[in-house]
Design an enzyme around this catalytic site. Structure first.
Site, PDB file in Angstrom:
ATOM      1  N   HIS A 137       8.057  -7.809  -3.505  1.00  0.00           N
ATOM      2  CA  HIS A 137       6.782  -8.261  -4.014  1.00  0.00           C
ATOM      3  C   HIS A 137       6.687  -9.780  -4.760  1.00  0.00           C
ATOM      4  O   HIS A 137       7.169  -9.545  -6.027  1.00  0.00           O
ATOM      5  CB  HIS A 137       6.175  -6.985  -4.831  1.00  0.00           C
ATOM      6  CG  HIS A 137       5.890  -5.830  -4.574  1.00  0.00           C
ATOM      7  ND1 HIS A 137       4.460  -5.550  -3.962  1.00  0.00           N
ATOM      8  CD2 HIS A 137       6.444  -4.741  -3.986  1.00  0.00           C
ATOM      9  CE1 HIS A 137       4.477  -4.397  -3.111  1.00  0.00           C
ATOM     10  NE2 HIS A 137       5.635  -3.893  -3.231  1.00  0.00           N
TER      11      HIS A 137
ATOM     12  N   LYS B 140     -11.223 -13.366 -15.812  1.00  0.00           N
ATOM     13  CA  LYS B 140     -11.692 -13.477 -17.063  1.00  0.00           C
ATOM     14  C   LYS B 140     -11.235 -15.106 -17.546  1.00  0.00           C
ATOM     15  O   LYS B 140     -11.960 -15.691 -18.117  1.00  0.00           O
ATOM     16  CB  LYS B 140     -11.160 -12.576 -18.200  1.00  0.00           C
ATOM     17  CG  LYS B 140     -11.572 -12.690 -19.187  1.00  0.00           C
ATOM     18  CD  LYS B 140     -12.713 -11.734 -19.503  1.00  0.00           C
ATOM     19  CE  LYS B 140     -13.151 -11.563 -21.112  1.00  0.00           C
ATOM     20  NZ  LYS B 140     -14.403 -10.794 -21.036  1.00  0.00           N
TER      21      LYS B 140
ATOM     22  N   SER C 285     -24.677 -10.426 -25.269  1.00  0.00           N
ATOM     23  CA  SER C 285     -23.965  -9.461 -26.136  1.00  0.00           C
ATOM     24  C   SER C 285     -23.197 -10.380 -27.340  1.00  0.00           C
ATOM     25  O   SER C 285     -22.845  -9.804 -28.436  1.00  0.00           O
ATOM     26  CB  SER C 285     -23.105  -8.711 -25.496  1.00  0.00           C
ATOM     27  OG  SER C 285     -21.940  -9.570 -25.088  1.00  0.00           O
ATOM     28  N   GLY C 286     -22.982 -11.554 -27.253  1.00  0.00           N
ATOM     29  CA  GLY C 286     -22.333 -12.541 -27.890  1.00  0.00           C
ATOM     30  C   GLY C 286     -20.879 -12.549 -27.514  1.00  0.00           C
ATOM     31  O   GLY C 286     -20.072 -13.267 -27.947  1.00  0.00           O
ATOM     32  N   GLY C 287     -20.904 -11.883 -26.456  1.00  0.00           N
ATOM     33  CA  GLY C 287     -19.345 -12.021 -25.688  1.00  0.00           C
ATOM     34  C   GLY C 287     -19.285 -13.089 -24.537  1.00  0.00           C
ATOM     35  O   GLY C 287     -20.352 -13.658 -24.400  1.00  0.00           O
ATOM     36  N   VAL C 288     -18.028 -13.358 -24.245  1.00  0.00           N
ATOM     37  CA  VAL C 288     -17.981 -14.500 -23.059  1.00  0.00           C
ATOM     38  C   VAL C 288     -18.763 -14.568 -21.923  1.00  0.00           C
ATOM     39  O   VAL C 288     -19.304 -15.476 -21.553  1.00  0.00           O
ATOM     40  CB  VAL C 288     -16.590 -14.533 -23.067  1.00  0.00           C
ATOM     41  CG1 VAL C 288     -15.937 -15.850 -22.063  1.00  0.00           C
ATOM     42  CG2 VAL C 288     -15.511 -14.526 -24.164  1.00  0.00           C
ATOM     43  N   ASP C 289     -18.654 -13.316 -21.237  1.00  0.00           N
ATOM     44  CA  ASP C 289     -19.247 -13.149 -19.977  1.00  0.00           C
ATOM     45  C   ASP C 289     -20.911 -13.329 -19.972  1.00  0.00           C
ATOM     46  O   ASP C 289     -21.236 -14.067 -19.150  1.00  0.00           O
ATOM     47  CB  ASP C 289     -18.915 -11.900 -19.235  1.00  0.00           C
ATOM     48  CG  ASP C 289     -17.386 -11.547 -19.453  1.00  0.00           C
ATOM     49  OD1 ASP C 289     -16.545 -12.444 -19.464  1.00  0.00           O
ATOM     50  OD2 ASP C 289     -17.112 -10.265 -19.340  1.00  0.00           O
ATOM     51  N   SER C 290     -21.511 -12.588 -20.790  1.00  0.00           N
ATOM     52  CA  SER C 290     -23.125 -12.757 -20.813  1.00  0.00           C
ATOM     53  C   SER C 290     -23.231 -14.213 -21.221  1.00  0.00           C
ATOM     54  O   SER C 290     -24.260 -14.927 -20.578  1.00  0.00           O
ATOM     55  CB  SER C 290     -23.434 -11.687 -21.527  1.00  0.00           C
ATOM     56  OG  SER C 290     -23.214 -11.819 -22.996  1.00  0.00           O
ATOM     57  N   ALA C 291     -22.705 -14.938 -22.222  1.00  0.00           N
ATOM     58  CA  ALA C 291     -22.747 -16.075 -22.617  1.00  0.00           C
ATOM     59  C   ALA C 291     -22.556 -17.326 -21.620  1.00  0.00           C
ATOM     60  O   ALA C 291     -23.435 -17.971 -21.279  1.00  0.00           O
ATOM     61  CB  ALA C 291     -21.817 -16.520 -23.960  1.00  0.00           C
TER      62      ALA C 291
ATOM     63  N   CYS D 224       5.146  -6.284   1.879  1.00  0.00           N
ATOM     64  CA  CYS D 224       5.671  -4.672   1.675  1.00  0.00           C
ATOM     65  C   CYS D 224       5.034  -3.790   2.916  1.00  0.00           C
ATOM     66  O   CYS D 224       5.338  -4.163   4.188  1.00  0.00           O
ATOM     67  CB  CYS D 224       5.512  -4.040   0.330  1.00  0.00           C
ATOM     68  SG  CYS D 224       6.544  -2.749   0.237  1.00  0.00           S
ATOM     69  N   TYR D 225       4.141  -3.001   2.435  1.00  0.00           N
ATOM     70  CA  TYR D 225       3.465  -2.334   3.618  1.00  0.00           C
ATOM     71  C   TYR D 225       2.940  -3.277   4.677  1.00  0.00           C
ATOM     72  O   TYR D 225       2.807  -3.109   5.682  1.00  0.00           O
ATOM     73  CB  TYR D 225       2.608  -1.490   2.969  1.00  0.00           C
ATOM     74  CG  TYR D 225       1.384  -0.639   4.169  1.00  0.00           C
ATOM     75  CD1 TYR D 225       2.199   0.449   4.375  1.00  0.00           C
ATOM     76  CD2 TYR D 225       0.364  -1.253   4.313  1.00  0.00           C
ATOM     77  CE1 TYR D 225       1.258   0.946   5.530  1.00  0.00           C
ATOM     78  CE2 TYR D 225      -0.570  -0.362   5.151  1.00  0.00           C
ATOM     79  CZ  TYR D 225       0.047   0.666   5.955  1.00  0.00           C
ATOM     80  OH  TYR D 225      -0.649   1.315   6.895  1.00  0.00           O
TER      81      TYR D 225
ATOM     82  N   GLU E  75       4.089 -11.034  -5.820  1.00  0.00           N
ATOM     83  CA  GLU E  75       2.952 -11.087  -6.934  1.00  0.00           C
ATOM     84  C   GLU E  75       3.435 -10.606  -8.397  1.00  0.00           C
ATOM     85  O   GLU E  75       2.786 -10.768  -9.399  1.00  0.00           O
ATOM     86  CB  GLU E  75       1.790 -10.348  -6.370  1.00  0.00           C
ATOM     87  CG  GLU E  75       1.854  -8.968  -6.424  1.00  0.00           C
ATOM     88  CD  GLU E  75       2.629  -8.567  -5.075  1.00  0.00           C
ATOM     89  OE1 GLU E  75       3.405  -9.042  -4.497  1.00  0.00           O
ATOM     90  OE2 GLU E  75       2.314  -7.194  -4.686  1.00  0.00           O
TER      91      GLU E  75
ATOM     92  N   GLY F 189       0.704  -1.124  -0.095  1.00  0.00           N
ATOM     93  CA  GLY F 189       0.195  -0.050  -0.037  1.00  0.00           C
ATOM     94  C   GLY F 189       0.978   1.387   0.007  1.00  0.00           C
ATOM     95  O   GLY F 189       2.096   1.312   0.479  1.00  0.00           O
TER      96      GLY F 189
END
Ligand code: XMP
Length: 564
Positions: free
Chosen positions: A220, A420, A274-280, A133-134, A222, A106
């Site tokens: 870090h 995603k 929408s045809g996109g991945v998430d809504s499908a 770190c922080y 990550e 942070g």
């Protein structure tokens, strides 16, 4: 506080030699782990009863720009994790039954008057803690050590020398490894009971730990610049927090279906595709849970690519067998856009019209209780982290998620804890076609924000022709999945050219292809020249009114991915 005290836990254990509640792992597993740590005598208080079956790591966020990356790394270990703001009440954290805590980095200093600090009770839970770190400075400060501003800021890569090579945190690591540092303050005195486990040239206490599994890392792990970071997280979650890594798409699918059934009951749900991945993926999952009580809408706004509406409908109806209402609203959208050239006005008009059409269609269905949305974890984190970023609106995004607020619908958001790539994995587990899961993102306002200036039917046809060729060539070159997005933009520039013996005066097409992990930043893709040449030749030859093609070599920032 609802977390059981150590005495409660010990009492429970004395009643049973083998932990048998469905929520707990077996004692034998724990003892195996403890043996591996060679510390069973020093840790009598960590009891298996604190180890819930749903393995959860809680990341306590102090506003680091890297917090989301920590979550990604933990999920990559197939361990579920959630990010919570540092001031989340302990009761709420306890209800998630964590196996371990990670304190993020942070921007603050622990000595600042308003320094963000977590409840000190987290150290009393007999649950492993790793401060980064922080986060390490927080542990030091709260447990009685001392942190001071460094004389030298340490920024960049340093070599870490591990002195306690048998510590489980370092299992499988070389004794010396590169790590990424980014700090001003540093620990000069460790809290009682801690010892230094590793050093760098400027940080004699680069890693510290005690026999209660509380660790502090000044670097870090990550970020990609710490190449062994993944192993450090694996050691923490598997060897120290006793996780097995059972967060899999198949398990998520089963849990989600049960959860959706419970939430929705026999009520009706609507979802805009929408045809996109998430809504499908959202719709497919909900459909598995409640069948035809889910109605999906696919609204064609007339701003889609060539053959897109047909292909999407075919996939949804034939492959996924969704109960779908198709609405061709192309004319309405084009009317709204007539004469409009300003990018933000275009976006807003499209957003409003979408809501109008959606509302009109949804009302026809009668009583609806729920709206399904494909919200992902990064969107959730954006709205709950310590410092909510993005104070300035660069573009007003429209997607199928931003739906009517006055419809009084309750939300079903089964993907709200997924990233995603996890959504794609889930889609595979649901048997969805790979083509759909790997579709490059396509913006809600569609081709309207890739046509500079007024959107007309004629320009849409030109852009569809060029875009088709870009996609075709990128796919033939097997680059489609490697690129975040690749598309054509129809500029409002016209220029002079020559074809055969004739002068031409045609539009300029720009090609945009970018690499990105999350669309927050993007790098322009170094496409092979031969591929660019093929794209350019074909566009100029096959698409009427185009006589010049250029390639966009700007990254984000300073540009954005879309041109409007
Ligand atoms: P920019 O242009 O802001 O885009 O760099 C970042 C990512 O978001 C997509 N995008 C949108 N997606 N509705 C969407 O669903 C929108 O209004 C929208 N605008 C941009 C863009 O394609 C890129 O992936």
């Amino acid at each position: 506080m609802t977390m059981p005290s150590i005495n409660d836990k010990q009492k429970t254990i004395s009643h049973s030699h083998r932990v048998s509640t469905s929520d707990d792992i077996e004692v034998s597993t724990y003892l195996e782990i403890a043996k591996g740590l060679k510390i069973e005598q020093t840790l009598p208080e960590i009891k298996p009863l604190s180890l819930a079956k749903r393995e959860t790591i809680i990341i306590i966020d102090f506003g680091s720009q890297y917090t989301m990356l920590i979550a990604r790394r933990i999920r990559e270990c197939h361990v579920y994790c959630e990010i919570v703001p540092y001031n989340t009440p302990l009761e709420k954290i306890a209800s998630l039954k964590p196996r371990g805590f990670i304190l993020s980095g942070g921007p603050s200093s622990v000595y600042a008057s308003n320094a963000p600090l977590p409840s000190e009770n987290i150290y009393e839970q007999h649950i492993p803690v790793m401060g980064i770190c922080y986060g390490m400075q927080v542990i030091t400060h709260q447990l009685g050590g001392q942190v001071l501003p460094g004389e030298l800021n340490e920024y960049g890569q340093s070599m870490l020398d591990i002195s306690d090579t048998t510590n489980p945190l370092f299992t499988g690591l070389p004794n010396t490894l590169p790590v990424w540092m980014s700090h001003g303050d540093h620990v000069i005195d460790m809290p009682p009971g801690f010892k230094a486990l590793a050093q760098t040239e400027n940080s004699p206490i680069a890693v510290m730990g005690n026999n209660k599994h509380i660790y502090g890392l000044q670097f870090h792990p990550e970020v990609a610049h710490t190449p062994h970071g993944k192993e450090i997280f694996e050691n923490f979650v598997y060897k120290i927090c006793a996780c097995k890594g059972n967060w899999t798409p198949a398990r998520f699918k089963t849990e989600s279906i049960a959860k959706i059934k419970k939430q929705v009951g026999n009520e009706k749900v609507i979802c805009a595709l929408s045809g996109g991945v998430d809504s499908a993926v959202t719709a497919t999952l909900i459909h598995l849970a409640i069948g035809d009580n889910l109605t999906c809408f696919f609204i064609n706004n007339g701003l889609l690519r060539r053959e897109e509406a047909e292909r999407i409908l075919d996939t949804f109806k034939r492959n996924l067998k969704l109960n779908i209402v198709y609405v061709d609203a192309s004319e309405r959208f084009l009317q709204q856009l007539s004469g409009v050239t300003d990018p933000e006005t275009k976006r807003k008009l499209i957003g409003v019209e979408f809501i109008n059409v959606f509302e009109e269609e949804a009302t026809k269905l009668g009583q609806i209780a729920f709206l399904a949305q494909g919200t992902l974890y990064p969107d959730v984190i954006e709205s709950t982290t310590v410092e909510t970023k993005a104070a300035v609106t660069i573009k007003s995004h429209h997607n199928v998620g931003g739906l009517p607020s006055n419809m009084r619908l309750r939300l079903v958001e089964p993907l709200r804890y997924l990233f995603k790539d996890e959504v794609r994995e889930l889609g595979l587990a649901l048997g969805m076609p790979e083509d759909l899961l790997w579709r490059q993102p396509f913006p809600g306002p569609g081709l309207a924000i890739r046509i500079i200036g007024e959107v007309t039917k004629e320009k849409l046809e030109i852009l569809r022709g060029a875009d088709w060729i870009v996609m075709d060539e990128i796919k033939k070159a097997k680059l489609y999945r490697q690129l975040w997005q690749s598309f054509a933009v129809l500029t409002d520039v016209k220029s002079v050219g020559v074809m055969g013996d004739y002068r031409t005066y045609g539009y300029l097409i720009a090609i945009r292809a970018v690499k990105s992990n999350d669309a927050m930043t993007a790098d322009w893709a170094r496409l092979p020249y031969d591929l660019m040449a093929r794209i350019s030749d074909r566009i100029v030859n096959e698409v009427p009114n185009i006589n010049r093609v250029v390639y966009d070599i700007t990254s984000k920032p300073p540009a954005t991915i879309e041109w409007e």
